[in-house]
Design a protein around this motif. Structure first.
Motif: not given
Length: 635
Positions: A287-288, A393, A397, A399, A445, A496-501
């Protein structure tokens, strides 16, 4: 006192790292379906675009569509061709040979789904459009491809295929093992007969580089050690690698790979006897990017244990570029055999380079795992069969890798790999029958894991936080990176897997050394269970159950500050009175302590009386699942 040798320290470390699942769970929101008893699916594919699972059977393709609440199934017939079936029956009239069309490979290739089957011993492939219709020519004839380089003619042999940039790469197991670039935009090439020895392929992966000319394709397999003695391993795990742009090398390797190299893969320490050699499954997490790509493998041993090992793909690539070659003497030719170069260069490789790689494709260096030991060893009368990995995450945040490992008894182990240790968060039991997990596909996803055996298939949610939602401590101690305690909502919620959530507002601690004060701000007074009263005869035998809520906790029975030993099993820490533990009266409390948190699980008030004895069946309500018969006194 003499210091312990290093080998003993390492072995003790392995003993301490033997894992048991912290929780044993039955999923609540999983969708489930069973296969007909006569079938045994050998190919499973998940189409990300349509969100459908395609399963290959005997002359049949099942297309499963998963919605939020149900599974709908469509069956597509794919019988063996009439001529191939008649030829098979004629040739094998006196032998038990399967003359059906057994679907063995399903792969997305060139925007279509390629379906390949044994076709009664004459392997063939078909193209599926929109997961419902076979691709046909203008005159209505179904389009087919010869499949002898993609699937084996026999059902007993395994096959692996992977599509990369318009080309199909395949590997066939058995006495005539081979790795092919079968069809597509690039020239078809294969391995030399002498390069693979009775291989058993378990997987393949493509590894992209910044420069596309350096992209590599890896194949994971076992070679049968046919000359193994009684004390030698019958299998040797191997890793084979080719360059994506390889076009064969004239004039010596015109139709063969000019970059094929292989190396031995071992799960264990290089200087210790406890090693695992039989590779059951492999998964490359990319992934990274390539520099952080990791190969996860599950291995088994001849004595019935399983181990999980991880290998940095960057380190593996470095070994392929620097290792000496097995059986070779003298200097290594330039350019180095097996080096990925520009596409035009394969037609002008020096003869000495081609001759060298033809005769010496195997590296001297044995590839051992990162830190030179397994992540952990499983020794509980079960073995691992499959592995997939997600990178998650947490609420801060950071991993973490989460491994999902399928077992031979139809269980799934959810495993957290942190910097400090590897922990089996939970053992999930989604199936009715204890069949080996045969396929696992992750759709990170959308947050689902698709799992199948030969008898059943299910879809599991990755964010199954309701399992820990009783209170803050239950949520935090689960150490599930997908979940955290929401102070405002007072429940265990998905991170949540979105940053800054807003995930940072969730309480979570994946570090076992730092959980003591996490829930203090949100701590509520737990509702204690009612004290259970039991009157017994002093000469009777009584069993007081204490249900296990966490298999990582320490359980203790106490009465008046006196500690009593208990008998542990899969469900309970049971206090047994008898000759070794004389009967006594008073309030007996069972507590569980884990990482600084202590909770009273159950309590009994035992009274000793005299009188008439009778045998009665007493239901002791501790967990709702444990029933014990004890001798009590009728008042």
């Amino acid at each position: 006192m003499r210091p312990l040798p290093f080998c003993l320290f390492w072995l003790l470390g392995l003993v301490s790292s033997q894992k048991i699942p912290r929780l044993k769970l039955v999923p609540k929101d999983a969708l489930w379906s069973a296969f007909p008893e006569t079938e045994s699916p050998k190919a499973v594919f998940y189409d990300v675009d349509s969100r459908q699972v395609l399963i290959g059977g005997r002359g049949m393709l099942w297309v499963l569509t998963f919605t939020d609440s149900e599974i709908t199934q469509q069956n597509i017939t794919l019988k063996a061709e009439e001529k191939a079936e008649k030829d098979c029956q004629r040739k094998n009239a006196s032998r038990e040979v399967n003359c059906d069309n057994l679907i063995r490979v399903i792969e997305k290739w060139d925007k279509k789904i390629l379906v390949c089957g044994t076709n009664a011993g004459a392997p063939k492939c078909w193209f599926l459009i929109n997961t419902t219709t076979w691709e046909k020519k203008n005159e209505g004839q179904v389009i087919t491809l010869l499949g002898e380089n993609i699937v084996p003619a026999l059902d007993s042999q395994n096959a692996v295929a992977i599509a990369v940039e318009g080309s199909l790469y395949s590997a066939l197991s058995g006495n005539k093992s081979s790795i092919h670039r079968s069809y597509g935009t690039k020239k078809g090439i294969k391995t030399e007969d002498s390069w693979l020895g009775n291989a058993e392929f378990v997987g393949a992966a493509a590894l992209a580089e910044k420069n596309p000319s350096l992209d590599e394709i890896f194949f994971f397999y076992n070679e049968v050690n046919q000359t193994a003695g009684l004390d030698e391993e019958p299998y040797r795990a191997q890793l084979g690698r080719v360059c994506k742009v390889d076009m064969g090398g004239k004039p010596i390797l015109t139709d063969s790979w000019s970059t094929f190299l292989k190396a031995r893969l071992v799960c264990g320490h290089p200087h210790e006897p406890l090693r695992f050699h039989h590779l059951r499954d492999a998964f490359v997490f990319t992934k990274d990017g390539k520099d952080k790509a990791v190969l996860y493998g599950v291995f088994s041993s001849t004595w019935g244990s399983s181990a999980v090992c991880s290998y940095s793909m960057d380190r593996i690539s470095s070994i392929f570029k620097t290792s000496t070659f097995k059986g070779a003497t003298g200097s290594i030719p330039i350019p180095r055999p097996g080096t990925c170069v520009s596409p035009d260069s394969y037609h002008v490789l020096p003869r000495q380079t081609l001759t060298f790689i033809k005769d010496h494709p195997e590296l001297d260096t044995v590839i051992y795992p990162d830190e030179e030991h397994p992540l952990y060893i499983l020794r509980n009368n079960d073995t691992y069969t499959r592995v997939v990995v997600d990178r998650v995450q947490d609420a801060s945040n950071e991993s973490y890798d989460v491994l999902f490992l399928g077992t031979a008894k139809g269980k799934i182990h959810k495993v957290l790999r942190s910097k400090e240790q590897t922990v089996i968060i939970a053992e999930i039991s989604p199936f009715k029958e204890q069949e080996p997990i045969s396929s696992m596909i992750l759709d990170s996803s959308r947050g689902y894991l698709y799992v199948s055996t030969r008898a059943e298939v299910t879809r599991l949610p990755l964010f199954d936080c309701e399992q820990y939602s009783e209170n803050c401590w239950k949520c935090v101690l689960a150490r599930d990176p997908y979940c955290g305690w929401d102070v405002e909502e007072r429940k265990c919620s998905a991170v949540s897997q979105s940053k800054n959530s807003t995930a940072s507002r969730l309480l979570q601690s994946l570090d076992s050394t730092n959980t003591t004060h996490v829930c203090e701000a949100a701590e509520e007074k737990l509702v204690q269970e009612a004290l259970k009263k039991v009157s017994v005869d002093p000469t009777s035998y009584i069993y007081l159950p204490c249900p296990l809520r966490s298999h990582h906790a320490i359980y203790t029975w106490v009465k008046d500050d006196k500690t009593y030993p208990c008998s542990m099993d899969e469900q309970s820490c049971t206090l047994r009175f008898g000759e070794s533990t004389p009967m006594d009266q008073g309030v007996f409390r069972c507590t569980a302590k884990e990482e600084g948190y202590q909770e009273e699980i159950t309590a009994f008030k035992v009274t000793l009386n005299g009188g008439k004895i009778s045998e009665v069946s007493l239901v002791v309500v501790a967990t709702g699942i444990l029933f014990l018969t004890i001798t009590i006194l009728l008042l």
